[in-house]
Design a protein around this motif. Structure first.
Motif, mmCIF file in Angstrom:
data_model
loop_
_atom_site.group_PDB
_atom_site.id
_atom_site.type_symbol
_atom_site.label_atom_id
_atom_site.label_comp_id
_atom_site.label_asym_id
_atom_site.label_seq_id
_atom_site.Cartn_x
_atom_site.Cartn_y
_atom_site.Cartn_z
ATOM 1 N N ALA A 9 -14.793 -12.210 79.675
ATOM 2 C CA ALA A 9 -15.663 -12.309 78.499
ATOM 3 C C ALA A 9 -16.576 -11.083 78.487
ATOM 4 C CB ALA A 9 -16.489 -13.587 78.576
ATOM 5 N N ARG A 36 -11.998 -11.197 76.154
ATOM 6 C CA ARG A 36 -12.604 -12.060 75.127
ATOM 7 C C ARG A 36 -13.843 -11.312 74.639
ATOM 8 N NH1 ARG A 36 -14.040 -17.937 76.988
ATOM 9 N NH2 ARG A 36 -11.835 -18.316 76.585
ATOM 10 N N ILE A 38 -17.102 -10.631 72.677
ATOM 11 C CA ILE A 38 -18.198 -11.438 72.127
ATOM 12 C C ILE A 38 -18.978 -10.599 71.117
ATOM 13 C CG2 ILE A 38 -20.284 -12.745 72.690
ATOM 14 C CD1 ILE A 38 -19.089 -13.147 75.513
ATOM 15 N N VAL A 42 -17.784 -12.067 63.817
ATOM 16 C CA VAL A 42 -16.354 -11.871 64.113
ATOM 17 C C VAL A 42 -15.632 -11.156 62.961
ATOM 18 C CG1 VAL A 42 -16.203 -13.860 65.673
ATOM 19 C CG2 VAL A 42 -15.722 -14.175 63.241
ATOM 20 N N GLU A 56 -9.190 -11.511 72.144
ATOM 21 C CA GLU A 56 -9.715 -12.714 71.491
ATOM 22 C C GLU A 56 -11.150 -12.370 71.070
ATOM 23 O OE1 GLU A 56 -10.251 -15.817 74.355
ATOM 24 O OE2 GLU A 56 -10.846 -17.299 72.851
ATOM 25 N N VAL A 57 -11.511 -12.670 69.842
ATOM 26 C CA VAL A 57 -12.862 -12.335 69.383
ATOM 27 C C VAL A 57 -13.609 -13.630 69.114
ATOM 28 C CG1 VAL A 57 -14.217 -11.146 67.615
ATOM 29 C CG2 VAL A 57 -12.057 -10.148 68.401
ATOM 30 N N VAL A 58 -14.752 -13.813 69.795
ATOM 31 C CA VAL A 58 -15.507 -15.057 69.626
ATOM 32 C C VAL A 58 -16.956 -14.737 69.265
ATOM 33 C CG1 VAL A 58 -14.046 -16.272 71.316
ATOM 34 C CG2 VAL A 58 -16.244 -15.317 72.038
ATOM 35 N N ALA A 59 -17.573 -15.693 68.551
ATOM 36 C CA ALA A 59 -18.955 -15.499 68.112
ATOM 37 C C ALA A 59 -19.930 -16.072 69.123
ATOM 38 C CB ALA A 59 -19.155 -16.164 66.754
ATOM 39 N N ALA A 60 -20.965 -15.315 69.438
ATOM 40 C CA ALA A 60 -22.079 -15.826 70.246
ATOM 41 C C ALA A 60 -23.269 -14.904 70.016
ATOM 42 C CB ALA A 60 -21.728 -15.862 71.729
ATOM 43 N N SER A 67 -24.179 -20.920 72.579
ATOM 44 C CA SER A 67 -23.047 -20.104 72.104
ATOM 45 C C SER A 67 -22.538 -19.191 73.224
ATOM 46 C CB SER A 67 -23.437 -19.297 70.861
ATOM 47 O OG SER A 67 -24.344 -18.246 71.194
ATOM 48 N N ARG A 70 -20.531 -21.333 75.639
ATOM 49 C CA ARG A 70 -19.184 -21.596 75.101
ATOM 50 C C ARG A 70 -18.306 -20.352 75.238
ATOM 51 N NH1 ARG A 70 -22.333 -24.382 71.493
ATOM 52 N NH2 ARG A 70 -22.400 -22.745 69.912
ATOM 53 N N ALA A 71 -18.899 -19.190 74.998
ATOM 54 C CA ALA A 71 -18.105 -17.946 75.059
ATOM 55 C C ALA A 71 -17.637 -17.649 76.488
ATOM 56 C CB ALA A 71 -18.932 -16.778 74.521
#
Ligand SMILES: NC(=O)c1ccc[n+]([C@@H]2O[C@H](COP(=O)([O-])OP(=O)(O)OC[C@H]3O[C@@H](n4cnc5c(N)ncnc54)[C@H](OP(=O)(O)O)[C@@H]3O)[C@@H](O)[C@H]2O)c1
Length: 317
Positions: A9, A36, A38, A42, A56-60, A67, A70-71
């Motif tokens: 991450a 991943r 962050i 996104v 993988e692109v995730v929001a936090a 958040s 979770r990331a």
């Protein structure tokens, strides 16, 4: 069937350090890791570019601890960086670091690379008046806050590599520190460094070195190491920039007091930083290992290579 890749991450994935790491991971298609990325958005062009690389692109948001937790969930490791210049508050930077450390602990991460810097108060205590104390209890707030925040990772028992970074050479492009035309029309590089050497690096190479650390794993856990792409005086940097630009660049060494009074946001803090870099150049260089950085990132750029590659983006007016 290929084994499932381990997730790293990456905080600050759309930025300088994190972006270098995401790209290094995704370029190594045969490697054991996947990124991943962050981001707070996104859908931004920068986030979409990372998705296009297969990340993988995730929001936090660092100010929404849930958040970040979770990331980090399900990841093997994380690259942790904080964002001092977004707010210029050392207290906020420490909140950011504590959020990252807590999320790493809760997610049970096996390896965190924490992008840190020295607490400069170990060189110049607050009682030492060779430079002003800033914001009540700092000499170089963006260094001191990071150094102090090392304890957040240690006390949480997070398996951490403490990565000491260096001055970005990109500051000559984006941070207004590049050569400027003097009254005589000649390009001038102004730094309060006297004849001392500055530890510098291309920002993306920090991420690439971090990738080398994740690949090596266990021997790096608990270690403190510093990286740089070169140690150069102001005169050497001016000469190299001049060579790359095809026009001479003169180095002007101003006293730190003059630099602190230049009036731009952060001038006092950067004046203090350069004064520490100059007066404690031996300690700053001893804490950074060019050979180890090169081993971690075999394509590590020298200043000369960086300047030649970026010559069209270095402002010259
Ligand atoms: N300039 C130098 O010479 C130098 C040298 C050594 C260390 N540093 C340190 O490097 C750190 C910054 O790293 P960088 O240069 O890689 O950063 P950067 O390029 O300025 O950007 C990092 C990214 O972080 C994300 N971000 C900002 N605030 C966030 C938040 N609240 N929550 C989640 N993500 C957030 C943003 O992504 P999104 O907009 O996509 O969310 C941004 O693109 C600073 O603390 C600085 O002190 C700088």
């Amino acid at each position: 069937m290929s084994e499932k890749k381990k997730i790293i991450a990456v905080m600050g994935a759309t930025g300088a350090q994190g972006g270098g790491l995401v790209r290094a991971i995704q370029r190594d298609a045969a490697g054991e890791f996947t990124a991943r990325a962050i981001t707070r958005d996104v859908n931004s062009p920068a986030a979409r570019q990372l998705a296009a690389l297969g990340a993988e692109v995730v929001a936090a948001d660092l100010y929404d601890p849930g958040s970040v937790a979770r990331a980090f969930t399900g990841a093997y490791g994380a690259f942790c960086v904080t964002f001092y210049w977004a707010h210029m508050s050392p207290e906020k930077e420490q909140v950011e670091a504590r959020t990252l450390a807590a999320a790493a602990k809760d997610a049970g991460l096996e390896h965190v690379v924490w992008s840190t810097l020295e607490d400069t108060r170990k060189f110049v205590p607050l009682t030492d008046n060779r430079m002003p104390t800033l914001m009540g209890k700092y000499k170089v707030p963006h260094f001191d806050a990071k150094g102090e925040a090392d304890a957040a990772f240690a006390s949480a028992g997070v398996p951490t590599t403490y990565l000491y970074t260096s001055f970005y050479w990109e500051n000559f492009i984006y941070f207004g520190m590049g050569p400027k035309k003097g009254e005589d029309g000649k390009l001038t590089l102004t730094l309060p460094m006297g004849k001392a050497k500055l530890s510098g690096i291309s920002a993306q190479d920090i991420g690439k070195c971090a990738y080398g650390i994740f690949k090596r794993g266990a021997p790096y856990i608990g270690r403190r190491l510093g990286i740089a792409g070169g140690f150069l005086t102001g005169a050497q940097m001016a000469a190299t920039l001049g060579h790359a630009l095809g026009k001479p660049v003169r180095y002007v060494a101003v006293p730190p007091d003059v630099y602190r009074s230049l009036g731009f946001p952060g001038a006092d803090e950067l004046g203090n930083m350069f004064q520490i870099d100059a007066e404690f150049q031996d300690q700053m260089m001893a804490a950074r290992d060019l050979r180890e950085a090169k081993a971690l990132d075999p394509a590590l750029q020298s200043f000369d290579a960086w300047a030649r590659a970026h010559k069209d983006r270095i402002p010259t007016s």
